[in-house]
Design an enzyme around this catalytic site. Structure first.
Site, PDB file in Angstrom:
ATOM      1  N   GLU A  39      76.475 -84.325 -26.863  1.00 31.63           N
ATOM      2  CA  GLU A  39      77.170 -85.244 -27.767  1.00 31.63           C
ATOM      3  C   GLU A  39      78.038 -86.179 -26.937  1.00 31.63           C
ATOM      4  O   GLU A  39      78.989 -85.735 -26.281  1.00 31.63           O
ATOM      5  CB  GLU A  39      78.055 -84.469 -28.754  1.00 31.63           C
ATOM      6  N   ARG A  43      84.343 -92.631 -27.816  1.00 32.35           N
ATOM      7  CA  ARG A  43      85.770 -92.768 -27.513  1.00 32.35           C
ATOM      8  C   ARG A  43      86.023 -93.670 -26.318  1.00 32.35           C
ATOM      9  O   ARG A  43      87.182 -93.924 -25.978  1.00 32.35           O
ATOM     10  CB  ARG A  43      86.385 -91.388 -27.234  1.00 32.35           C
ATOM     11  N   LYS A 126      80.578 -79.969 -39.279  1.00 28.67           N
ATOM     12  CA  LYS A 126      81.424 -79.704 -38.120  1.00 28.67           C
ATOM     13  C   LYS A 126      82.730 -79.114 -38.624  1.00 28.67           C
ATOM     14  O   LYS A 126      83.372 -79.690 -39.520  1.00 28.67           O
ATOM     15  CB  LYS A 126      81.664 -81.017 -37.368  1.00 28.67           C
TER      16      LYS A 126
END
Length: 206
Positions: A39, A43, A126
């Site tokens: 993943e 960011r 999640k």
């Protein structure tokens, strides 16, 4: 994971990559340790380029994380992301993922958010931030009334508590931010990334 297979591993490295030029070395280090998916979080400015590089030039199944908007969904999918993760539940993000046909794993922290995810047609979520929300005990509490849901706990998971999370029947996989921690990426210590990956995969195989 909404029909996405994780390549036989229950470990998803969660990586904020500062430089797309590190992507291939990182991918090779993870693969050598037995990891089969990654993943890349949105960011950093390098994230989309890193996703594109890994999607084109590695055997890893590449997902995009920290996806907060419908536009980011489109950009991530265009770059080659095969699944989407978000820290919270956004009906807009989920709907756009469904429209473009990419599996999505939205973040939830409460039963209310989990019920909203189910109403949107999502059954893999999640659990974030996992440790702060009670860890494995928090997952057990939610999976009581929501037995059809699979969880990907992320946040505070480490090699020390990994086995406890993976022992939960409702846990599909875990988000593993310690495998490619920022200090390892900054120093280029890919051997340590491989070592940590190997250790995590060994725990998952027990």
């Amino acid at each position: 994971m909404n029909d996405v297979q994780l390549g036989g591993t229950r470990i998803i490295p969660v990586v904020a990559l500062p430089d797309a030029g590190l992507a291939l070395d990182l991918g090779q280090a993870l693969w050598a340790g037995g990891i089969r998916t990654i993943e890349i979080t949105l960011r950093t400015p390098a994230a989309l380029a890193a996703i594109a590089t890994l999607a084109e030039q590695s055997d890893l199944l590449v997902g995009a994380g920290t996806v907060l908007t419908a536009e980011q969904v489109e950009l991530a999918v265009e770059a080659g992301a095969k699944y989407i993760l978000s820290p919270g539940f956004s009906s807009t993000v989920v709907r756009r993922c469904q429209e473009v046909g990419v599996p999505v794993i939205p973040g939830i922290a409460t039963a209310t958010e989990l019920q909203a995810a189910l109403e949107a047609g999502v059954t893999t979520v999640k659990f974030f931030p996992a440790e702060q929300l009670g860890g494995p005990a928090g997952i057990r509490a939610l999976s009581g009334p929501f037995g059809q849901v699979k969880f990907v706990p992320t946040g505070g998971v480490s090699l020390a508590n990994l086995a406890g999370y993976l022992a939960e029947p409702a846990v599909l996989a875990v988000g593993a931010s310690w495998l490619a921690a920022p200090d390892l990426l900054a120093s280029g210590d890919f051997a340590e990334i491989t070592r940590r990956s190997t250790a995590a995969v060994e725990v998952a195989a027990r």
